[in-house]
Design a protein around this motif. Structure first.
Motif, PDB file in Angstrom:
ATOM      1  N   PRO A 297      -6.412  -4.950  -9.285  1.00  0.00           N
ATOM      2  CA  PRO A 297      -5.503  -5.516 -10.295  1.00  0.00           C
ATOM      3  C   PRO A 297      -4.847  -6.789  -9.770  1.00  0.00           C
ATOM      4  N   LEU A 298      -4.597  -7.721 -10.653  1.00  0.00           N
ATOM      5  CA  LEU A 298      -3.931  -8.967 -10.275  1.00  0.00           C
ATOM      6  C   LEU A 298      -2.590  -8.691  -9.600  1.00  0.00           C
ATOM      7  N   ALA A 299      -1.930  -7.597  -9.958  1.00  0.00           N
ATOM      8  CA  ALA A 299      -0.633  -7.248  -9.372  1.00  0.00           C
ATOM      9  C   ALA A 299      -0.716  -7.006  -7.870  1.00  0.00           C
ATOM     10  N   MET A 300      -1.917  -6.749  -7.336  1.00  0.00           N
ATOM     11  CA  MET A 300      -2.072  -6.454  -5.911  1.00  0.00           C
ATOM     12  C   MET A 300      -2.532  -7.657  -5.085  1.00  0.00           C
TER      13      MET A 300
ATOM     14  N   ASP B 166      -5.406  -7.335 -29.587  1.00  0.00           N
ATOM     15  CA  ASP B 166      -4.366  -8.362 -29.669  1.00  0.00           C
ATOM     16  C   ASP B 166      -3.924  -8.815 -28.278  1.00  0.00           C
ATOM     17  N   LEU B 167      -3.757  -7.866 -27.372  1.00  0.00           N
ATOM     18  CA  LEU B 167      -3.341  -8.216 -26.011  1.00  0.00           C
ATOM     19  C   LEU B 167      -4.418  -9.025 -25.304  1.00  0.00           C
ATOM     20  N   ARG B 168      -5.671  -8.608 -25.422  1.00  0.00           N
ATOM     21  CA  ARG B 168      -6.768  -9.338 -24.785  1.00  0.00           C
ATOM     22  C   ARG B 168      -6.857 -10.756 -25.344  1.00  0.00           C
ATOM     23  N   GLN B 169      -6.663 -10.900 -26.655  1.00  0.00           N
ATOM     24  CA  GLN B 169      -6.697 -12.224 -27.281  1.00  0.00           C
ATOM     25  C   GLN B 169      -5.549 -13.085 -26.761  1.00  0.00           C
ATOM     26  N   HIS B 170      -4.355 -12.521 -26.677  1.00  0.00           N
ATOM     27  CA  HIS B 170      -3.193 -13.257 -26.182  1.00  0.00           C
ATOM     28  C   HIS B 170      -3.432 -13.743 -24.743  1.00  0.00           C
ATOM     29  N   LEU B 171      -3.917 -12.850 -23.882  1.00  0.00           N
ATOM     30  CA  LEU B 171      -4.175 -13.240 -22.499  1.00  0.00           C
ATOM     31  C   LEU B 171      -5.298 -14.267 -22.408  1.00  0.00           C
ATOM     32  N   ALA B 172      -6.307 -14.157 -23.272  1.00  0.00           N
ATOM     33  CA  ALA B 172      -7.391 -15.147 -23.288  1.00  0.00           C
ATOM     34  C   ALA B 172      -6.838 -16.523 -23.660  1.00  0.00           C
ATOM     35  N   GLU B 173      -5.917 -16.562 -24.620  1.00  0.00           N
ATOM     36  CA  GLU B 173      -5.315 -17.839 -25.019  1.00  0.00           C
ATOM     37  C   GLU B 173      -4.495 -18.453 -23.894  1.00  0.00           C
TER      38      GLU B 173
ATOM     39  N   LEU C 158       3.992 -12.996 -14.984  1.00  0.00           N
ATOM     40  CA  LEU C 158       3.514 -11.753 -15.587  1.00  0.00           C
ATOM     41  C   LEU C 158       4.248 -10.581 -14.956  1.00  0.00           C
ATOM     42  N   ASN C 159       4.674  -9.624 -15.778  1.00  0.00           N
ATOM     43  CA  ASN C 159       5.290  -8.440 -15.203  1.00  0.00           C
ATOM     44  C   ASN C 159       4.207  -7.519 -14.647  1.00  0.00           C
ATOM     45  N   ARG C 160       4.610  -6.497 -13.944  1.00  0.00           N
ATOM     46  CA  ARG C 160       3.668  -5.599 -13.273  1.00  0.00           C
ATOM     47  C   ARG C 160       2.689  -4.976 -14.266  1.00  0.00           C
ATOM     48  N   SER C 161       3.192  -4.540 -15.415  1.00  0.00           N
ATOM     49  CA  SER C 161       2.340  -3.897 -16.416  1.00  0.00           C
ATOM     50  C   SER C 161       1.223  -4.828 -16.879  1.00  0.00           C
ATOM     51  N   MET C 162       1.569  -6.070 -17.174  1.00  0.00           N
ATOM     52  CA  MET C 162       0.574  -7.037 -17.634  1.00  0.00           C
ATOM     53  C   MET C 162      -0.390  -7.389 -16.509  1.00  0.00           C
ATOM     54  N   ALA C 163       0.133  -7.591 -15.311  1.00  0.00           N
ATOM     55  CA  ALA C 163      -0.716  -7.959 -14.173  1.00  0.00           C
ATOM     56  C   ALA C 163      -1.688  -6.835 -13.814  1.00  0.00           C
ATOM     57  N   ASN C 164      -1.312  -5.589 -14.083  1.00  0.00           N
ATOM     58  CA  ASN C 164      -2.215  -4.467 -13.807  1.00  0.00           C
ATOM     59  C   ASN C 164      -3.353  -4.381 -14.813  1.00  0.00           C
ATOM     60  N   ARG C 165      -3.233  -5.031 -15.963  1.00  0.00           N
ATOM     61  CA  ARG C 165      -4.295  -5.013 -16.972  1.00  0.00           C
ATOM     62  C   ARG C 165      -5.384  -6.033 -16.680  1.00  0.00           C
ATOM     63  N   ILE C 166      -5.108  -6.945 -15.753  1.00  0.00           N
ATOM     64  CA  ILE C 166      -6.082  -7.990 -15.409  1.00  0.00           C
ATOM     65  C   ILE C 166      -6.741  -7.632 -14.091  1.00  0.00           C
ATOM     66  N   THR C 167      -8.034  -7.344 -14.147  1.00  0.00           N
ATOM     67  CA  THR C 167      -8.799  -6.994 -12.955  1.00  0.00           C
ATOM     68  C   THR C 167      -9.454  -8.259 -12.417  1.00  0.00           C
TER      69      THR C 167
ATOM     70  N   ALA D 148       6.565 -10.425  -6.380  1.00  0.00           N
ATOM     71  CA  ALA D 148       7.715  -9.598  -6.007  1.00  0.00           C
ATOM     72  C   ALA D 148       7.665  -8.300  -6.793  1.00  0.00           C
ATOM     73  N   ALA D 149       7.561  -7.187  -6.097  1.00  0.00           N
ATOM     74  CA  ALA D 149       7.578  -5.844  -6.698  1.00  0.00           C
ATOM     75  C   ALA D 149       6.542  -5.675  -7.801  1.00  0.00           C
ATOM     76  N   GLY D 150       5.370  -6.289  -7.624  1.00  0.00           N
ATOM     77  CA  GLY D 150       4.305  -6.140  -8.608  1.00  0.00           C
ATOM     78  C   GLY D 150       4.312  -7.220  -9.676  1.00  0.00           C
ATOM     79  N   ASP D 151       5.446  -7.888  -9.871  1.00  0.00           N
ATOM     80  CA  ASP D 151       5.497  -9.013 -10.797  1.00  0.00           C
ATOM     81  C   ASP D 151       4.907 -10.225 -10.090  1.00  0.00           C
ATOM     82  N   VAL D 152       4.205 -11.084 -10.837  1.00  0.00           N
ATOM     83  CA  VAL D 152       3.554 -12.223 -10.203  1.00  0.00           C
ATOM     84  C   VAL D 152       3.795 -13.502 -10.990  1.00  0.00           C
ATOM     85  N   ILE D 153       3.816 -14.598 -10.267  1.00  0.00           N
ATOM     86  CA  ILE D 153       3.757 -15.931 -10.869  1.00  0.00           C
ATOM     87  C   ILE D 153       2.399 -16.482 -10.464  1.00  0.00           C
TER      88      ILE D 153
END
Length: 77
Positions: A8-11, A28-35, A65-74, A50-55
């Motif tokens: 995951p991007l969070a790691m 919708d989420l995949r489309q938003h991230l693609a944009e 991106l917060n941890r939840s969003m960053a974990n959705r991106i492999t 920091a704590a799973g959140d990433v810039i």
């Protein structure tokens, strides 16, 4: 098929560059991230973490991106 490890991007650590392998979530989420530039094969650099959140820097833009969003991106390193 590639033998590169996927995680995951969070790691991903600060200053590391990775390539997007997959984005999980509803349409919708995949489309938003693609944009935002998170499409398969695109290069992503982690600016800070920091704590799973990433810039990240993707396609010339810096995004937080917060941890939840960053974990959705492999990604692959």
């Amino acid at each position: 098929m590639t033998s590169a490890a996927q995680l995951p991007l969070a790691m991903v650590g600060p200053q590391e560059v990775a390539r997007v392998a997959r984005v999980r979530g509803d349409a919708d989420l995949r489309q938003h991230l693609a944009e935002l530039g998170f499409v398969e094969g695109s290069e992503v650099k982690v600016v800070s973490r920091a704590a799973g959140d990433v810039i990240v820097s993707v396609k010339g833009a810096r995004l937080a991106l917060n941890r939840s969003m960053a974990n959705r991106i492999t990604v692959t390193l």
